[in-house]
Design a protein around this motif. Sequence first.
Motif, PDB file in Angstrom:
ATOM      1  N   GLU A  45      -5.509  -9.020 -51.564  1.00  0.00           N
ATOM      2  CA  GLU A  45      -5.852  -9.168 -50.149  1.00  0.00           C
ATOM      3  C   GLU A  45      -4.689  -8.702 -49.288  1.00  0.00           C
ATOM      4  O   GLU A  45      -3.533  -8.918 -49.613  1.00  0.00           O
ATOM      5  N   PHE A  46      -5.018  -8.059 -48.160  1.00  0.00           N
ATOM      6  CA  PHE A  46      -3.997  -7.587 -47.235  1.00  0.00           C
ATOM      7  C   PHE A  46      -3.390  -8.762 -46.482  1.00  0.00           C
ATOM      8  O   PHE A  46      -4.103  -9.608 -45.944  1.00  0.00           O
ATOM      9  N   MET A  47      -2.054  -8.806 -46.465  1.00  0.00           N
ATOM     10  CA  MET A  47      -1.329  -9.798 -45.673  1.00  0.00           C
ATOM     11  C   MET A  47      -0.327  -9.040 -44.810  1.00  0.00           C
ATOM     12  O   MET A  47       0.547  -8.344 -45.342  1.00  0.00           O
ATOM     13  N   ALA A  48      -0.467  -9.121 -43.516  1.00  0.00           N
ATOM     14  CA  ALA A  48       0.418  -8.398 -42.614  1.00  0.00           C
ATOM     15  C   ALA A  48       1.846  -8.898 -42.741  1.00  0.00           C
ATOM     16  O   ALA A  48       2.091 -10.098 -42.850  1.00  0.00           O
ATOM     17  N   SER A  49       2.780  -7.956 -42.730  1.00  0.00           N
ATOM     18  CA  SER A  49       4.183  -8.352 -42.863  1.00  0.00           C
ATOM     19  C   SER A  49       4.858  -8.575 -41.516  1.00  0.00           C
ATOM     20  O   SER A  49       6.024  -8.938 -41.468  1.00  0.00           O
ATOM     21  N   GLY A  50       4.136  -8.373 -40.420  1.00  0.00           N
ATOM     22  CA  GLY A  50       4.706  -8.582 -39.092  1.00  0.00           C
ATOM     23  C   GLY A  50       3.677  -9.132 -38.130  1.00  0.00           C
ATOM     24  O   GLY A  50       2.522  -9.375 -38.490  1.00  0.00           O
ATOM     25  N   ASP A  51       4.091  -9.310 -36.889  1.00  0.00           N
ATOM     26  CA  ASP A  51       3.205  -9.835 -35.855  1.00  0.00           C
ATOM     27  C   ASP A  51       2.230  -8.765 -35.393  1.00  0.00           C
ATOM     28  O   ASP A  51       2.506  -7.567 -35.465  1.00  0.00           O
ATOM     29  N   GLU A  52       1.063  -9.205 -34.906  1.00  0.00           N
ATOM     30  CA  GLU A  52       0.041  -8.305 -34.395  1.00  0.00           C
ATOM     31  C   GLU A  52       0.595  -7.485 -33.235  1.00  0.00           C
ATOM     32  O   GLU A  52       1.278  -8.007 -32.370  1.00  0.00           O
ATOM     33  N   THR A  54       2.710  -4.923 -33.657  1.00  0.00           N
ATOM     34  CA  THR A  54       3.900  -4.207 -34.111  1.00  0.00           C
ATOM     35  C   THR A  54       3.524  -3.267 -35.252  1.00  0.00           C
ATOM     36  O   THR A  54       2.461  -3.407 -35.867  1.00  0.00           O
ATOM     37  N   SER A  55       4.391  -2.320 -35.543  1.00  0.00           N
ATOM     38  CA  SER A  55       4.103  -1.381 -36.624  1.00  0.00           C
ATOM     39  C   SER A  55       4.148  -2.059 -37.994  1.00  0.00           C
ATOM     40  O   SER A  55       3.481  -1.615 -38.929  1.00  0.00           O
ATOM     41  N   SER A  56       4.902  -3.120 -38.129  1.00  0.00           N
ATOM     42  CA  SER A  56       4.967  -3.821 -39.416  1.00  0.00           C
ATOM     43  C   SER A  56       3.704  -4.639 -39.693  1.00  0.00           C
ATOM     44  O   SER A  56       3.497  -5.086 -40.816  1.00  0.00           O
ATOM     45  N   ALA A  57       2.828  -4.797 -38.695  1.00  0.00           N
ATOM     46  CA  ALA A  57       1.565  -5.504 -38.905  1.00  0.00           C
ATOM     47  C   ALA A  57       0.600  -4.670 -39.734  1.00  0.00           C
ATOM     48  O   ALA A  57      -0.383  -5.194 -40.252  1.00  0.00           O
ATOM     49  N   LEU A  58       0.866  -3.384 -39.885  1.00  0.00           N
ATOM     50  CA  LEU A  58       0.011  -2.496 -40.662  1.00  0.00           C
ATOM     51  C   LEU A  58       0.470  -2.351 -42.105  1.00  0.00           C
ATOM     52  O   LEU A  58      -0.160  -1.664 -42.893  1.00  0.00           O
ATOM     53  N   ILE A  59       1.575  -2.988 -42.470  1.00  0.00           N
ATOM     54  CA  ILE A  59       2.125  -2.920 -43.824  1.00  0.00           C
ATOM     55  C   ILE A  59       1.840  -4.242 -44.529  1.00  0.00           C
ATOM     56  O   ILE A  59       2.065  -5.318 -43.992  1.00  0.00           O
ATOM     57  N   CYS A  60       1.351  -4.146 -45.774  1.00  0.00           N
ATOM     58  CA  CYS A  60       1.036  -5.348 -46.549  1.00  0.00           C
ATOM     59  C   CYS A  60       2.320  -5.975 -47.076  1.00  0.00           C
ATOM     60  O   CYS A  60       3.170  -5.291 -47.649  1.00  0.00           O
ATOM     61  N   ALA A  61       2.449  -7.270 -46.907  1.00  0.00           N
ATOM     62  CA  ALA A  61       3.638  -7.977 -47.372  1.00  0.00           C
ATOM     63  C   ALA A  61       3.658  -8.101 -48.893  1.00  0.00           C
ATOM     64  O   ALA A  61       4.721  -8.186 -49.500  1.00  0.00           O
TER      65      ALA A  61
END
Length: 90
Positions: A45-52, A54-61
């Motif tokens: 499952e996709f888990m965002a690595s940053g806040d909505e 931001t660009s890091s919200a599109l990267i899976c943690a």
Amino acid sequence: MRKRQVVVRRLEGPPSRSVRSVKYGECQKNHAANVGGYAVDGCREFMASGDEGTSSALICAACNCHRNFHKKEVETETVSECSSPTSSGT
């Protein structure tokens, strides 16, 4: 020749609306594509690595892949308010 009767039903009240819910499932990135194989990392499952926002919200943690590599699951729910006509009571 027979005549056709067309019945048009009018809905009174507020129109129905659709509510969409998007969820990103398992990762489908092929990590062995450069050697001609097929291997996925098993991220479920996709888990965002940053806040909505931001660009890091599109990267899976979990797997460090972009969100586009994850399976997109869209659920659509139609919400409508039904009301029965009131009787005049006569």
